[in-house]
Design a protein around this motif. Structure first.
Motif, PDB file in Angstrom:
ATOM      1  N   MET A  33       0.826  -1.183   0.000  1.00 12.10           N
ATOM      2  CA  MET A  33       0.000   0.000   0.000  1.00 12.10           C
ATOM      3  C   MET A  33       0.869   1.246   0.000  1.00 12.10           C
ATOM      4  SD  MET A  33      -3.177   0.083  -0.173  1.00 12.10           S
ATOM      5  CE  MET A  33      -4.475   1.207  -0.141  1.00 12.10           C
ATOM      6  N   GLY A  34       1.975   1.165   0.700  1.00 10.16           N
ATOM      7  CA  GLY A  34       2.889   2.300   0.752  1.00 10.16           C
ATOM      8  C   GLY A  34       3.482   2.613  -0.610  1.00 10.16           C
ATOM      9  N   ALA A  35       3.774   1.596  -1.387  1.00 11.73           N
ATOM     10  CA  ALA A  35       4.334   1.801  -2.722  1.00 11.73           C
ATOM     11  C   ALA A  35       3.321   2.483  -3.633  1.00 11.73           C
ATOM     12  CB  ALA A  35       4.765   0.464  -3.311  1.00 11.73           C
ATOM     13  N   LEU A  36       2.061   2.132  -3.505  1.00 12.06           N
ATOM     14  CA  LEU A  36       1.015   2.762  -4.308  1.00 12.06           C
ATOM     15  C   LEU A  36       0.887   4.241  -3.948  1.00 12.06           C
ATOM     16  CD1 LEU A  36      -1.312   2.510  -6.341  1.00 12.06           C
ATOM     17  CD2 LEU A  36      -2.785   1.894  -4.424  1.00 12.06           C
ATOM     18  N   LYS A  37       0.938   4.538  -2.654  1.00 10.26           N
ATOM     19  CA  LYS A  37       0.858   5.924  -2.194  1.00 10.26           C
ATOM     20  C   LYS A  37       2.033   6.733  -2.744  1.00 10.26           C
ATOM     21  CE  LYS A  37       0.674   8.671   2.019  1.00 10.26           C
ATOM     22  NZ  LYS A  37       0.717   8.639   3.479  1.00 10.26           N
ATOM     23  N   GLU A  38       3.215   6.167  -2.678  1.00 10.40           N
ATOM     24  CA  GLU A  38       4.413   6.835  -3.190  1.00 10.40           C
ATOM     25  C   GLU A  38       4.302   7.080  -4.690  1.00 10.40           C
ATOM     26  OE1 GLU A  38       9.025   5.572  -3.698  1.00 10.40           O
ATOM     27  OE2 GLU A  38       8.113   5.163  -1.744  1.00 10.40           O
ATOM     28  N   TRP A  39       3.800   6.093  -5.416  1.00 11.36           N
ATOM     29  CA  TRP A  39       3.647   6.247  -6.860  1.00 11.36           C
ATOM     30  C   TRP A  39       2.640   7.355  -7.196  1.00 11.36           C
ATOM     31  CZ3 TRP A  39      -0.673   4.844 -10.020  1.00 11.36           C
ATOM     32  CH2 TRP A  39      -0.434   4.944 -11.395  1.00 11.36           C
ATOM     33  N   LEU A  40       1.491   7.373  -6.498  1.00 12.35           N
ATOM     34  CA  LEU A  40       0.486   8.406  -6.735  1.00 12.35           C
ATOM     35  C   LEU A  40       1.028   9.806  -6.443  1.00 12.35           C
ATOM     36  CD1 LEU A  40      -2.803   6.762  -5.411  1.00 12.35           C
ATOM     37  CD2 LEU A  40      -2.253   7.370  -7.761  1.00 12.35           C
ATOM     38  N   LEU A  41       1.815   9.928  -5.379  1.00 10.95           N
ATOM     39  CA  LEU A  41       2.414  11.221  -5.054  1.00 10.95           C
ATOM     40  C   LEU A  41       3.392  11.670  -6.135  1.00 10.95           C
ATOM     41  CD1 LEU A  41       2.997  10.948  -1.190  1.00 10.95           C
ATOM     42  CD2 LEU A  41       1.419  12.471  -2.389  1.00 10.95           C
ATOM     43  N   SER A  42       4.185  10.742  -6.651  1.00 13.76           N
ATOM     44  CA  SER A  42       5.153  11.118  -7.686  1.00 13.76           C
ATOM     45  C   SER A  42       4.446  11.504  -8.988  1.00 13.76           C
ATOM     46  CB  SER A  42       6.166  10.001  -7.927  1.00 13.76           C
ATOM     47  OG  SER A  42       5.542   8.890  -8.520  1.00 13.76           O
ATOM     48  N   VAL A  43       3.371  10.833  -9.335  1.00 19.28           N
ATOM     49  CA  VAL A  43       2.612  11.189 -10.538  1.00 19.28           C
ATOM     50  C   VAL A  43       1.947  12.549 -10.358  1.00 19.28           C
ATOM     51  CG1 VAL A  43       0.589  10.560 -11.944  1.00 19.28           C
ATOM     52  CG2 VAL A  43       2.251   8.821 -11.303  1.00 19.28           C
ATOM     53  N   THR A  44       1.394  12.791  -9.185  1.00 16.13           N
ATOM     54  CA  THR A  44       0.761  14.088  -8.911  1.00 16.13           C
ATOM     55  C   THR A  44       1.788  15.217  -8.955  1.00 16.13           C
ATOM     56  OG1 THR A  44      -0.859  12.963  -7.515  1.00 16.13           O
ATOM     57  CG2 THR A  44      -0.676  15.350  -7.256  1.00 16.13           C
ATOM     58  N   ALA A  45       2.931  14.992  -8.340  1.00 15.22           N
ATOM     59  CA  ALA A  45       3.985  16.016  -8.349  1.00 15.22           C
ATOM     60  C   ALA A  45       4.462  16.290  -9.773  1.00 15.22           C
ATOM     61  CB  ALA A  45       5.156  15.577  -7.470  1.00 15.22           C
ATOM     62  N   ALA A  46       4.610  15.256 -10.579  1.00  5.74           N
ATOM     63  CA  ALA A  46       5.031  15.440 -11.965  1.00  5.74           C
ATOM     64  C   ALA A  46       3.973  16.207 -12.750  1.00  5.74           C
ATOM     65  CB  ALA A  46       5.307  14.086 -12.615  1.00  5.74           C
ATOM     66  N   ALA A  47       2.702  15.937 -12.511  1.00  7.93           N
ATOM     67  CA  ALA A  47       1.620  16.636 -13.211  1.00  7.93           C
ATOM     68  C   ALA A  47       1.613  18.116 -12.839  1.00  7.93           C
ATOM     69  CB  ALA A  47       0.277  15.983 -12.889  1.00  7.93           C
ATOM     70  N   ILE A  48       1.781  18.418 -11.561  1.00  3.63           N
ATOM     71  CA  ILE A  48       1.811  19.824 -11.122  1.00  3.63           C
ATOM     72  C   ILE A  48       3.009  20.545 -11.731  1.00  3.63           C
ATOM     73  CG2 ILE A  48       2.118  21.336  -9.111  1.00  3.63           C
ATOM     74  CD1 ILE A  48       0.428  19.264  -7.522  1.00  3.63           C
TER      75      ILE A  48
END
Length: 162
Positions: free
Chosen positions: A1-16
């Motif tokens: 679950m932690g890996a999924l959270k980390e991945w979502l944060l990195s995708v969001t940061a890249a989008a911003i």
């Protein structure tokens, strides 16, 4: 679950980051290069988990997915089912051959494993009132067609059977 959270944060940061860069880039050919760069950054962010995967052999995956004991149990059940089917089919075949010779009998057949889990007829017991001629012909047919030699074929009359 932690890996999924980390991945979502990195995708969001890249989008911003890409959205901010797009807003700051002036129109023209530079903006096109900026869009291409932003697209590549987003692709890297989306596909980054794939870089951390290691190659897994199908056998390893199967062993990790299903405990070895269950696999072995299923293989044993399959083998026992195949043995039972082969014994029943070969017994019915011998009864049919005896009927063609004009004899009525019952057959008990045992199979034994040969090589890669293949079951072959090993021993045959024919119970019935067969004449010597019928017995000789049936013995020959069993040997030729099922591969059971005469020394592993037994004949009994109905009176002799328990």
């Amino acid at each position: 679950m932690g890996a999924l959270k980390e991945w979502l944060l990195s995708v969001t940061a890249a989008a911003i980051l890409c959205a901010l860069a797009q807003g700051l880039i002036p129109p023209g050919p530079v903006r096109r290069v900026g869009r291409l760069t932003a697209g590549l950054v987003m692709a890297v962010a989306l596909l980054s988990p794939l870089a951390s995967l290691k190659g897994v052999e199908p056998e390893e995956w199967l062993e990790s997915w299903q405990p070895q004991g269950e696999v072995q149990e299923l293989e044993e059940q399959r083998d026992e089912t195949m043995k039972t089917i082969i014994e029943a089919e070969c017994s019915a075949y011998i009864v049919d051959k005896a009927a063609q010779l004009g004899a009525e009998c019952q057959v008990e057949l045992e199979c034994a494993p040969e090589g890669d889990g293949v079951f072959l007829p090993w021993q045959v017991t024919v119970t019935g009132n067969l004449s010597p001629s019928q017995q000789e012909q049936l013995t020959r047919q069993i040997q030729e067609e099922l591969g059971v030699p005469p020394e592993r074929q037994q004949y009994a009359t109905k009176e002799e059977s328990p």
